[in-house]
Design a protein around this motif. Structure first.
Motif, PDB file in Angstrom:
ATOM      1  N   ALA A   1     -19.888 -10.539   2.906  1.00 10.20           N
ATOM      2  CA  ALA A   1     -18.523 -10.329   3.391  1.00 10.20           C
ATOM      3  C   ALA A   1     -17.607  -9.790   2.300  1.00 10.20           C
ATOM      4  CB  ALA A   1     -17.967 -11.633   3.945  1.00 10.20           C
ATOM      5  N   LEU A   2     -17.873 -10.161   1.040  1.00 10.41           N
ATOM      6  CA  LEU A   2     -16.994  -9.761  -0.060  1.00 10.41           C
ATOM      7  C   LEU A   2     -17.596  -8.650  -0.905  1.00 10.41           C
ATOM      8  CD1 LEU A   2     -15.757 -13.299  -1.174  1.00 10.41           C
ATOM      9  CD2 LEU A   2     -14.579 -11.628   0.265  1.00 10.41           C
ATOM     10  N   ALA A   3     -18.466  -7.838  -0.288  1.00 12.92           N
ATOM     11  CA  ALA A   3     -19.096  -6.740  -1.024  1.00 12.92           C
ATOM     12  C   ALA A   3     -18.079  -5.755  -1.580  1.00 12.92           C
ATOM     13  CB  ALA A   3     -20.085  -6.002  -0.121  1.00 12.92           C
ATOM     14  N   GLU A   4     -16.859  -5.750  -1.029  1.00 20.06           N
ATOM     15  CA  GLU A   4     -15.793  -4.887  -1.537  1.00 20.06           C
ATOM     16  C   GLU A   4     -15.458  -5.227  -2.989  1.00 20.06           C
ATOM     17  OE1 GLU A   4     -12.965  -1.759  -0.887  1.00 20.06           O
ATOM     18  OE2 GLU A   4     -14.668  -2.468   0.285  1.00 20.06           O
ATOM     19  N   LEU A   5     -15.794  -6.455  -3.423  1.00 19.73           N
ATOM     20  CA  LEU A   5     -15.514  -6.885  -4.799  1.00 19.73           C
ATOM     21  C   LEU A   5     -16.679  -6.610  -5.744  1.00 19.73           C
ATOM     22  CD1 LEU A   5     -13.891 -10.368  -4.048  1.00 19.73           C
ATOM     23  CD2 LEU A   5     -12.793  -8.133  -4.173  1.00 19.73           C
ATOM     24  N   SER A   6     -17.701  -5.920  -5.269  1.00 20.89           N
ATOM     25  CA  SER A   6     -18.879  -5.647  -6.087  1.00 20.89           C
ATOM     26  C   SER A   6     -18.486  -4.988  -7.404  1.00 20.89           C
ATOM     27  CB  SER A   6     -19.833  -4.724  -5.318  1.00 20.89           C
ATOM     28  OG  SER A   6     -20.957  -4.421  -6.103  1.00 20.89           O
ATOM     29  N   GLY A   7     -19.054  -5.496  -8.491  1.00 20.38           N
ATOM     30  CA  GLY A   7     -18.739  -4.977  -9.818  1.00 20.38           C
ATOM     31  C   GLY A   7     -17.811  -5.879 -10.600  1.00 20.38           C
TER      32      GLY A   7
ATOM     33  N   HIS B   1      -7.116  -6.853   1.238  1.00 19.68           N
ATOM     34  CA  HIS B   1      -6.271  -6.896   2.424  1.00 19.68           C
ATOM     35  C   HIS B   1      -6.880  -6.045   3.528  1.00 19.68           C
ATOM     36  CE1 HIS B   1      -2.700  -7.039   4.905  1.00 19.68           C
ATOM     37  NE2 HIS B   1      -2.554  -5.727   4.859  1.00 19.68           N
ATOM     38  N   ASN B   2      -7.210  -6.697   4.647  1.00 16.39           N
ATOM     39  CA  ASN B   2      -7.798  -5.993   5.784  1.00 16.39           C
ATOM     40  C   ASN B   2      -9.006  -5.137   5.388  1.00 16.39           C
ATOM     41  OD1 ASN B   2      -6.021  -7.114   7.563  1.00 16.39           O
ATOM     42  ND2 ASN B   2      -4.714  -5.331   7.758  1.00 16.39           N
ATOM     43  N   GLY B   3      -9.863  -5.715   4.534  1.00 13.60           N
ATOM     44  CA  GLY B   3     -11.094  -5.036   4.165  1.00 13.60           C
ATOM     45  C   GLY B   3     -10.952  -3.983   3.084  1.00 13.60           C
TER      46      GLY B   3
ATOM     47  N   ALA C   1       4.972 -12.865   1.743  1.00  8.71           N
ATOM     48  CA  ALA C   1       6.199 -12.140   2.080  1.00  8.71           C
ATOM     49  C   ALA C   1       5.986 -10.635   2.027  1.00  8.71           C
ATOM     50  CB  ALA C   1       7.319 -12.549   1.121  1.00  8.71           C
ATOM     51  N   ILE C   2       5.220 -10.178   1.049  1.00  6.26           N
ATOM     52  CA  ILE C   2       5.021  -8.739   0.854  1.00  6.26           C
ATOM     53  C   ILE C   2       4.263  -8.121   2.032  1.00  6.26           C
ATOM     54  CG2 ILE C   2       3.807  -7.033  -0.565  1.00  6.26           C
ATOM     55  CD1 ILE C   2       4.449  -8.867  -2.986  1.00  6.26           C
ATOM     56  N   PHE C   3       3.254  -8.829   2.527  1.00 11.36           N
ATOM     57  CA  PHE C   3       2.406  -8.275   3.591  1.00 11.36           C
ATOM     58  C   PHE C   3       2.879  -8.661   4.991  1.00 11.36           C
ATOM     59  CE2 PHE C   3      -0.353  -7.874  -0.053  1.00 11.36           C
ATOM     60  CZ  PHE C   3      -1.017  -6.683   0.195  1.00 11.36           C
ATOM     61  N   LYS C   4       4.017  -9.329   5.081  1.00  9.04           N
ATOM     62  CA  LYS C   4       4.503  -9.815   6.369  1.00  9.04           C
ATOM     63  C   LYS C   4       4.636  -8.691   7.396  1.00  9.04           C
ATOM     64  CE  LYS C   4       8.575 -12.138   8.353  1.00  9.04           C
ATOM     65  NZ  LYS C   4       9.211 -10.969   8.964  1.00  9.04           N
ATOM     66  N   ASP C   5       5.169  -7.551   6.996  1.00  3.35           N
ATOM     67  CA  ASP C   5       5.405  -6.451   7.924  1.00  3.35           C
ATOM     68  C   ASP C   5       4.384  -5.320   7.770  1.00  3.35           C
ATOM     69  OD1 ASP C   5       7.821  -7.629   8.957  1.00  3.35           O
ATOM     70  OD2 ASP C   5       8.761  -7.077   7.062  1.00  3.35           O
ATOM     71  N   SER C   6       3.301  -5.585   7.068  1.00  3.01           N
ATOM     72  CA  SER C   6       2.307  -4.541   6.831  1.00  3.01           C
ATOM     73  C   SER C   6       1.465  -4.323   8.073  1.00  3.01           C
ATOM     74  CB  SER C   6       1.404  -4.920   5.652  1.00  3.01           C
ATOM     75  OG  SER C   6       0.599  -6.032   5.993  1.00  3.01           O
ATOM     76  N   PHE C   7       0.813  -3.170   8.120  1.00  3.29           N
ATOM     77  CA  PHE C   7      -0.105  -2.858   9.208  1.00  3.29           C
ATOM     78  C   PHE C   7      -1.282  -2.129   8.591  1.00  3.29           C
ATOM     79  CE2 PHE C   7      -1.953  -0.795  12.846  1.00  3.29           C
ATOM     80  CZ  PHE C   7      -1.670  -1.639  13.900  1.00  3.29           C
ATOM     81  N   GLY C   8      -2.510  -2.623   8.856  1.00  6.22           N
ATOM     82  CA  GLY C   8      -3.663  -2.010   8.201  1.00  6.22           C
ATOM     83  C   GLY C   8      -3.596  -2.241   6.704  1.00  6.22           C
ATOM     84  N   ILE C   9      -3.855  -1.198   5.924  1.00  5.10           N
ATOM     85  CA  ILE C   9      -3.871  -1.335   4.473  1.00  5.10           C
ATOM     86  C   ILE C   9      -2.518  -1.001   3.863  1.00  5.10           C
ATOM     87  CG2 ILE C   9      -6.322  -0.795   4.349  1.00  5.10           C
ATOM     88  CD1 ILE C   9      -5.526   1.980   3.246  1.00  5.10           C
ATOM     89  N   PHE C  10      -1.521  -0.688   4.711  1.00  7.83           N
ATOM     90  CA  PHE C  10      -0.226  -0.277   4.183  1.00  7.83           C
ATOM     91  C   PHE C  10       0.743  -1.450   4.136  1.00  7.83           C
ATOM     92  CE2 PHE C  10      -2.095   3.641   5.666  1.00  7.83           C
ATOM     93  CZ  PHE C  10      -1.732   4.544   4.684  1.00  7.83           C
ATOM     94  N   CYS C  11       1.530  -1.500   3.065  1.00  7.98           N
ATOM     95  CA  CYS C  11       2.588  -2.489   2.937  1.00  7.98           C
ATOM     96  C   CYS C  11       3.684  -1.880   2.073  1.00  7.98           C
ATOM     97  CB  CYS C  11       2.074  -3.783   2.312  1.00  7.98           C
ATOM     98  SG  CYS C  11       1.276  -3.546   0.734  1.00  7.98           S
ATOM     99  N   ASP C  12       4.857  -2.503   2.086  1.00  6.91           N
ATOM    100  CA  ASP C  12       5.990  -1.969   1.324  1.00  6.91           C
ATOM    101  C   ASP C  12       6.293  -0.527   1.724  1.00  6.91           C
ATOM    102  OD1 ASP C  12       6.641  -4.183  -0.024  1.00  6.91           O
ATOM    103  OD2 ASP C  12       6.036  -3.506  -2.007  1.00  6.91           O
ATOM    104  N   TRP C  13       6.055  -0.186   3.000  1.00 12.37           N
ATOM    105  CA  TRP C  13       6.261   1.203   3.411  1.00 12.37           C
ATOM    106  C   TRP C  13       7.750   1.498   3.504  1.00 12.37           C
ATOM    107  CZ3 TRP C  13       2.968   4.964   3.169  1.00 12.37           C
ATOM    108  CH2 TRP C  13       3.236   6.162   3.803  1.00 12.37           C
ATOM    109  N   LYS C  14       8.128   2.699   3.064  1.00 13.89           N
ATOM    110  CA  LYS C  14       9.536   3.097   3.054  1.00 13.89           C
ATOM    111  C   LYS C  14      10.144   2.973   4.447  1.00 13.89           C
ATOM    112  CE  LYS C  14       7.841   7.843   3.423  1.00 13.89           C
ATOM    113  NZ  LYS C  14       7.727   9.145   2.740  1.00 13.89           N
ATOM    114  N   GLY C  15      11.400   2.570   4.489  1.00 15.79           N
ATOM    115  CA  GLY C  15      12.091   2.414   5.772  1.00 15.79           C
ATOM    116  C   GLY C  15      12.043   1.011   6.326  1.00 15.79           C
TER     117      GLY C  15
END
Length: 333
Positions: A89-95, A182-184, A233-247
């Motif tokens: 499941a955590l293969a994204e952390l490989s290395g 975050h979200n894979g 708090a930072i990822f509260k309004d995120s969608f997918g891999i995006f967060c802190d998006w302008k606007g």
């Protein structure tokens, strides 16, 4: 309890200790792991959640031992299976050293089982697996990940050659603050060095998008303020891999029908998601930033979606549809 890997090592050590028949004593835990009394008690409490312990006394002091009548074999097999699952499941952390330690723990736990239990473990792991269809392609990724973790730990600034989403590559000077899965997707959170007269700007970078990394080991930066690493708090309004998006976040209102509506009844796309049945249509309300992943997701719902709000999103989809029709028309001529 501290959320770090030294704590995980301490807890694993205590589990192994009671599994081997040894007793747990507060004074020994305090001395061995250099923790205070409250922390040592929390360690024992954690072990009690995963093992049946019997509390006795040695003089005036309490000690905790494994209940000799507990059947430990199922627990041990499922712990080994859980470690094996985590490796996949955590293969994204490989290395990273964290992932290497997890792989070692899974292998050690497997080898500690008798041959008959290893056969049972194989059956358990086959019955519950995780699979990722997409994989990182950057050959330098593991070296970059190791250097990033070192820079974060030692607070060394970095120079990135980075390929932003949908844009040409460009250089960035960054203070690396932390890594977030975050979200894979593994993201680097850091302070982007500002232009003269401007404040440090928090930015997120996908680790896959980092083409080259230079760590300035002769320089250091101050620790970021807690608000810069308040991930909830930072990822509260995120969608997918995006967060802190302008606007910032906006109220999104959609009408969806058909198979897409059935999927939304089964899956929550965002914590703000609210649903209301409207005949053959499903009204979907979200509060998210209009990042590229939101527009891509809404586009994937076509033709079974109507965008009621905001008008900006509706206009973006209309423009994309007209552009596609024009392209299709020109290619078919």
């Amino acid at each position: 309890m501290a959320n770090d890997y030294s704590t995980a090592s301490a807890l694993l050590s205590l589990i192994e200790r009671v599994d081997s028949g040894q007793a747990l004593r507060l004074a020994e835990i305090r001395a061995e792991f250099s923790v205070k009394d409250d922390c040592a008690r929390s360690y024992i409490a954690w072990v009690q959640k995963h093992r049946q312990l019997v509390e006795t006394r040695e003089g005036r002091n309490k000690v905790w031992r494994r209940n000799p009548h507990e059947d430990t074999r199922p627990n041990v097999i499922y712990e080994a299976a859980a470690l094996s699952f985590a490796v996949d499941a955590l293969a994204e952390l490989s290395g990273s050293p964290h992932y290497d330690a997890l792989v070692d723990m899974a292998e050690q736990r497997r080898l500690s089982l008798p041959a008959t239990d290893q056969t049972r473990l194989d059956r358990v792991t086959r019955n519950f697996q995780v699979r990722w269809s997409d994989q990182p392609r950057n050959r330098a990724r593991e070296a970059i990940l190791r250097d990033l973790l070192h820079a974060i730990h030692e607070r060394h600034p970095c120079q990135l050659r980075y390929q932003p989403y949908g844009r040409p590559e460009k250089p960035y000077s960054v203070q690396p603050w932390g890594l977030v899965l975050h979200n894979g997707r593994l993201l680097l959170s850091g302070g982007k060095e500002p232009k003269a007269g401007l404040r440090l700007e928090r930015r997120f970078f996908t680790v896959d998008g980092i083409l080259e990394l230079t760590v300035h080991s002769d320089e250091t930066f101050d620790a970021p303020s807690p608000r810069h690493t308040d991930w909830g708090a930072i990822f509260k309004d995120s969608f997918g891999i995006f967060c802190d998006w302008k606007g910032g976040p906006q109220d999104v209102k959609l009408m969806v029908k058909g198979a897409q509506a059935s999927l939304l009844r089964q899956r929550e796309m965002h914590p703000s998601q609210q649903l209301e049945e409207r005949g053959e249509w499903l009204e979907v309300r979200l509060k998210v930033a209009l990042c590229p992943e939101v527009t891509s997701w809404v586009r994937s719902l076509l033709p079974d979606v109507r965008v009621l709000a905001p008008t900006q999103l509706r206009d973006m989809l209309r423009t994309d549809a007209l552009r596609w029709l024009e392209l299709d028309r020109s290619e078919s001529q």
